[in-house]
Motif scaffolding. Sequence first.
Motif, PDB file in Angstrom:
ATOM      1  N   SER A  50     -71.712   6.210 -10.794  1.00  0.00           N
ATOM      2  CA  SER A  50     -70.588   5.650 -11.550  1.00  0.00           C
ATOM      3  C   SER A  50     -69.652   4.899 -10.604  1.00  0.00           C
ATOM      4  O   SER A  50     -68.781   5.487  -9.978  1.00  0.00           O
ATOM      5  CB  SER A  50     -69.816   6.736 -12.311  1.00  0.00           C
ATOM      6  N   PHE A  51     -69.813   3.576 -10.514  1.00  0.00           N
ATOM      7  CA  PHE A  51     -69.108   2.773  -9.512  1.00  0.00           C
ATOM      8  C   PHE A  51     -69.337   3.402  -8.135  1.00  0.00           C
ATOM      9  O   PHE A  51     -68.425   3.923  -7.496  1.00  0.00           O
ATOM     10  CB  PHE A  51     -67.615   2.649  -9.828  1.00  0.00           C
ATOM     11  N   VAL A  52     -70.596   3.332  -7.718  1.00  0.00           N
ATOM     12  CA  VAL A  52     -71.100   4.084  -6.563  1.00  0.00           C
ATOM     13  C   VAL A  52     -70.321   3.773  -5.287  1.00  0.00           C
ATOM     14  O   VAL A  52     -70.034   2.620  -4.971  1.00  0.00           O
ATOM     15  CB  VAL A  52     -72.590   3.746  -6.341  1.00  0.00           C
ATOM     16  N   ASN A  53     -69.996   4.837  -4.575  1.00  0.00           N
ATOM     17  CA  ASN A  53     -69.491   4.749  -3.211  1.00  0.00           C
ATOM     18  C   ASN A  53     -70.498   5.490  -2.346  1.00  0.00           C
ATOM     19  O   ASN A  53     -70.502   6.718  -2.287  1.00  0.00           O
ATOM     20  CB  ASN A  53     -68.105   5.391  -3.116  1.00  0.00           C
ATOM     21  N   THR A  54     -71.372   4.757  -1.660  1.00  0.00           N
ATOM     22  CA  THR A  54     -72.445   5.393  -0.891  1.00  0.00           C
ATOM     23  C   THR A  54     -71.913   6.279   0.228  1.00  0.00           C
ATOM     24  O   THR A  54     -72.579   7.223   0.646  1.00  0.00           O
ATOM     25  CB  THR A  54     -73.391   4.339  -0.291  1.00  0.00           C
ATOM     26  N   GLU A  55     -70.708   5.997   0.697  1.00  0.00           N
ATOM     27  CA  GLU A  55     -70.120   6.814   1.763  1.00  0.00           C
ATOM     28  C   GLU A  55     -69.956   8.264   1.322  1.00  0.00           C
ATOM     29  O   GLU A  55     -70.051   9.187   2.128  1.00  0.00           O
ATOM     30  CB  GLU A  55     -68.766   6.236   2.172  1.00  0.00           C
ATOM     31  N   LEU A  56     -69.726   8.480   0.028  1.00  0.00           N
ATOM     32  CA  LEU A  56     -69.582   9.845  -0.472  1.00  0.00           C
ATOM     33  C   LEU A  56     -70.873  10.630  -0.288  1.00  0.00           C
ATOM     34  O   LEU A  56     -70.851  11.821   0.029  1.00  0.00           O
ATOM     35  CB  LEU A  56     -69.179   9.831  -1.945  1.00  0.00           C
ATOM     36  N   GLY A  57     -72.006   9.971  -0.510  1.00  0.00           N
ATOM     37  CA  GLY A  57     -73.287  10.640  -0.316  1.00  0.00           C
ATOM     38  C   GLY A  57     -73.654  10.785   1.143  1.00  0.00           C
ATOM     39  O   GLY A  57     -74.088  11.855   1.586  1.00  0.00           O
ATOM     40  N   GLU A  58     -73.469   9.704   1.909  1.00  0.00           N
ATOM     41  CA  GLU A  58     -73.820   9.736   3.329  1.00  0.00           C
ATOM     42  C   GLU A  58     -73.007  10.789   4.077  1.00  0.00           C
ATOM     43  O   GLU A  58     -73.557  11.614   4.822  1.00  0.00           O
ATOM     44  CB  GLU A  58     -73.583   8.353   3.946  1.00  0.00           C
ATOM     45  N   LYS A  59     -71.691  10.743   3.886  1.00  0.00           N
ATOM     46  CA  LYS A  59     -70.838  11.706   4.577  1.00  0.00           C
ATOM     47  C   LYS A  59     -70.969  13.102   3.981  1.00  0.00           C
ATOM     48  O   LYS A  59     -70.813  14.101   4.683  1.00  0.00           O
ATOM     49  CB  LYS A  59     -69.382  11.245   4.544  1.00  0.00           C
ATOM     50  N   ASP A  72     -65.964  22.233  -0.464  1.00  0.00           N
ATOM     51  CA  ASP A  72     -64.990  21.721   0.508  1.00  0.00           C
ATOM     52  C   ASP A  72     -65.363  20.315   0.960  1.00  0.00           C
ATOM     53  O   ASP A  72     -64.500  19.433   1.079  1.00  0.00           O
ATOM     54  CB  ASP A  72     -64.908  22.649   1.716  1.00  0.00           C
ATOM     55  N   ALA A  73     -66.653  20.102   1.218  1.00  0.00           N
ATOM     56  CA  ALA A  73     -67.106  18.808   1.716  1.00  0.00           C
ATOM     57  C   ALA A  73     -66.860  17.698   0.703  1.00  0.00           C
ATOM     58  O   ALA A  73     -66.288  16.647   1.030  1.00  0.00           O
ATOM     59  CB  ALA A  73     -68.583  18.877   2.076  1.00  0.00           C
ATOM     60  N   LEU A  74     -67.264  17.916  -0.533  1.00  0.00           N
ATOM     61  CA  LEU A  74     -67.178  16.849  -1.525  1.00  0.00           C
ATOM     62  C   LEU A  74     -65.757  16.657  -2.046  1.00  0.00           C
ATOM     63  O   LEU A  74     -65.336  15.523  -2.323  1.00  0.00           O
ATOM     64  CB  LEU A  74     -68.157  17.110  -2.668  1.00  0.00           C
ATOM     65  N   GLU A  75     -64.994  17.731  -2.158  1.00  0.00           N
ATOM     66  CA  GLU A  75     -63.597  17.576  -2.564  1.00  0.00           C
ATOM     67  C   GLU A  75     -62.810  16.809  -1.499  1.00  0.00           C
ATOM     68  O   GLU A  75     -61.947  15.988  -1.826  1.00  0.00           O
ATOM     69  CB  GLU A  75     -62.966  18.939  -2.819  1.00  0.00           C
ATOM     70  N   ALA A  76     -63.089  17.071  -0.232  1.00  0.00           N
ATOM     71  CA  ALA A  76     -62.407  16.340   0.842  1.00  0.00           C
ATOM     72  C   ALA A  76     -62.691  14.847   0.754  1.00  0.00           C
ATOM     73  O   ALA A  76     -61.790  14.014   0.929  1.00  0.00           O
ATOM     74  CB  ALA A  76     -62.842  16.884   2.206  1.00  0.00           C
ATOM     75  N   LEU A  77     -63.934  14.493   0.469  1.00  0.00           N
ATOM     76  CA  LEU A  77     -64.288  13.084   0.348  1.00  0.00           C
ATOM     77  C   LEU A  77     -63.625  12.445  -0.864  1.00  0.00           C
ATOM     78  O   LEU A  77     -63.132  11.311  -0.788  1.00  0.00           O
ATOM     79  CB  LEU A  77     -65.810  12.954   0.246  1.00  0.00           C
ATOM     80  N   LEU A  78     -63.592  13.142  -1.977  1.00  0.00           N
ATOM     81  CA  LEU A  78     -62.944  12.606  -3.173  1.00  0.00           C
ATOM     82  C   LEU A  78     -61.441  12.442  -2.975  1.00  0.00           C
ATOM     83  O   LEU A  78     -60.848  11.456  -3.433  1.00  0.00           O
ATOM     84  CB  LEU A  78     -63.215  13.526  -4.365  1.00  0.00           C
ATOM     85  N   ASN A  79     -60.828  13.377  -2.283  1.00  0.00           N
ATOM     86  CA  ASN A  79     -59.387  13.299  -2.038  1.00  0.00           C
ATOM     87  C   ASN A  79     -59.016  12.087  -1.195  1.00  0.00           C
ATOM     88  O   ASN A  79     -57.895  11.573  -1.292  1.00  0.00           O
ATOM     89  CB  ASN A  79     -58.889  14.572  -1.362  1.00  0.00           C
ATOM     90  N   ALA A  80     -59.964  11.624  -0.383  1.00  0.00           N
ATOM     91  CA  ALA A  80     -59.709  10.464   0.474  1.00  0.00           C
ATOM     92  C   ALA A  80     -60.165   9.154  -0.166  1.00  0.00           C
ATOM     93  O   ALA A  80     -60.029   8.087   0.447  1.00  0.00           O
ATOM     94  CB  ALA A  80     -60.414  10.655   1.819  1.00  0.00           C
ATOM     95  N   ASP A  81     -60.674   9.216  -1.380  1.00  0.00           N
ATOM     96  CA  ASP A  81     -61.242   8.048  -2.053  1.00  0.00           C
ATOM     97  C   ASP A  81     -60.301   7.571  -3.153  1.00  0.00           C
ATOM     98  O   ASP A  81     -60.129   8.245  -4.175  1.00  0.00           O
ATOM     99  CB  ASP A  81     -62.610   8.423  -2.636  1.00  0.00           C
ATOM    100  N   ASP A  82     -59.715   6.379  -2.984  1.00  0.00           N
ATOM    101  CA  ASP A  82     -58.794   5.843  -3.991  1.00  0.00           C
ATOM    102  C   ASP A  82     -59.483   5.590  -5.329  1.00  0.00           C
ATOM    103  O   ASP A  82     -58.815   5.543  -6.368  1.00  0.00           O
ATOM    104  CB  ASP A  82     -58.165   4.538  -3.482  1.00  0.00           C
ATOM    105  N   GLY A  83     -60.801   5.420  -5.310  1.00  0.00           N
ATOM    106  CA  GLY A  83     -61.518   5.140  -6.547  1.00  0.00           C
ATOM    107  C   GLY A  83     -62.083   6.367  -7.227  1.00  0.00           C
ATOM    108  O   GLY A  83     -62.892   6.243  -8.153  1.00  0.00           O
ATOM    109  N   SER A  84     -61.653   7.545  -6.824  1.00  0.00           N
ATOM    110  CA  SER A  84     -62.261   8.775  -7.338  1.00  0.00           C
ATOM    111  C   SER A  84     -62.215   8.913  -8.871  1.00  0.00           C
ATOM    112  O   SER A  84     -63.132   9.505  -9.444  1.00  0.00           O
ATOM    113  CB  SER A  84     -61.633  10.006  -6.679  1.00  0.00           C
ATOM    114  N   PRO A  85     -61.194   8.393  -9.578  1.00  0.00           N
ATOM    115  CA  PRO A  85     -61.222   8.522 -11.043  1.00  0.00           C
ATOM    116  C   PRO A  85     -62.432   7.850 -11.698  1.00  0.00           C
ATOM    117  O   PRO A  85     -62.784   8.185 -12.830  1.00  0.00           O
ATOM    118  CB  PRO A  85     -59.917   7.855 -11.485  1.00  0.00           C
TER     119      PRO A  85
END
Length: 235
Positions: A50-59, A72-85
């Motif tokens: 859904s509006f893919v951010n490949t960095e979320l998967g890679e990291k 913890d890993a995925l929430e941290a990445l979402l918290n740093a992603d302005d497009g998370s919604p």
Amino acid sequence: MTFSICVREQYEDDSGTEQTRFGVAVTTRLAGVGNLCPFVNEYGAVATQSFVNTELGEKGVEYLADGLGVEDALEALLNADDGSPQRQLHGVGREGEFAFSGDECKDWYGDIVGENYTVAGNLLTGEAVVESVAETYEETRDDDLPLAKRLLDCLAAGQAEGGDKREELHVQSAAIRVAKTEDEPVEPAYNDIRVDATETPIVDLRETIKLATESYEMALERYEEAYEEDEESGL
């Protein structure tokens, strides 16, 4: 535009040692989904869509390899992603499961967290798609078939319920990736397989896995001793 499943399974290898395998499978009505959405290593499996951010998967899988829990890993990445919604992100680690669907994803969207697996989808014909994927995995997880083949059955079940609702887009793709803690002399080719552009992704992926299985069995028959010697010598 996509639906996917991530799983974790415990099993014993031929020597009786406990091992773990992780798998992720995904399909969509766009080309090249295998290059964008599924990520896996011997520490976990992650799908970003859904509006893919490949960095979320890679990291995500990198963080799991560093020892972080999947939540913890995925929430941290979402918290740093302005497009998370607008994102969907889900996966499994050595322990635990996590699924997130942002409130700006396109209907129908949603996710399921089950025992040792997660399912998510967006722009689907309805909730029955992800429910069917989850039910099929639960019904087949104790089967003797390789994980890759059971994940394909999960994708087929979701597709049979309508899958991606954008019927005007005829080009589709699908991918399956599996990783294990077990070292094998020959890695089965069907553990990292995809079709990048087709009108019949499930049919084509099934045929590709069939041929990859034949290739793997032929390689074992002809070259297993040579592979084992290379492994013992460290080559």
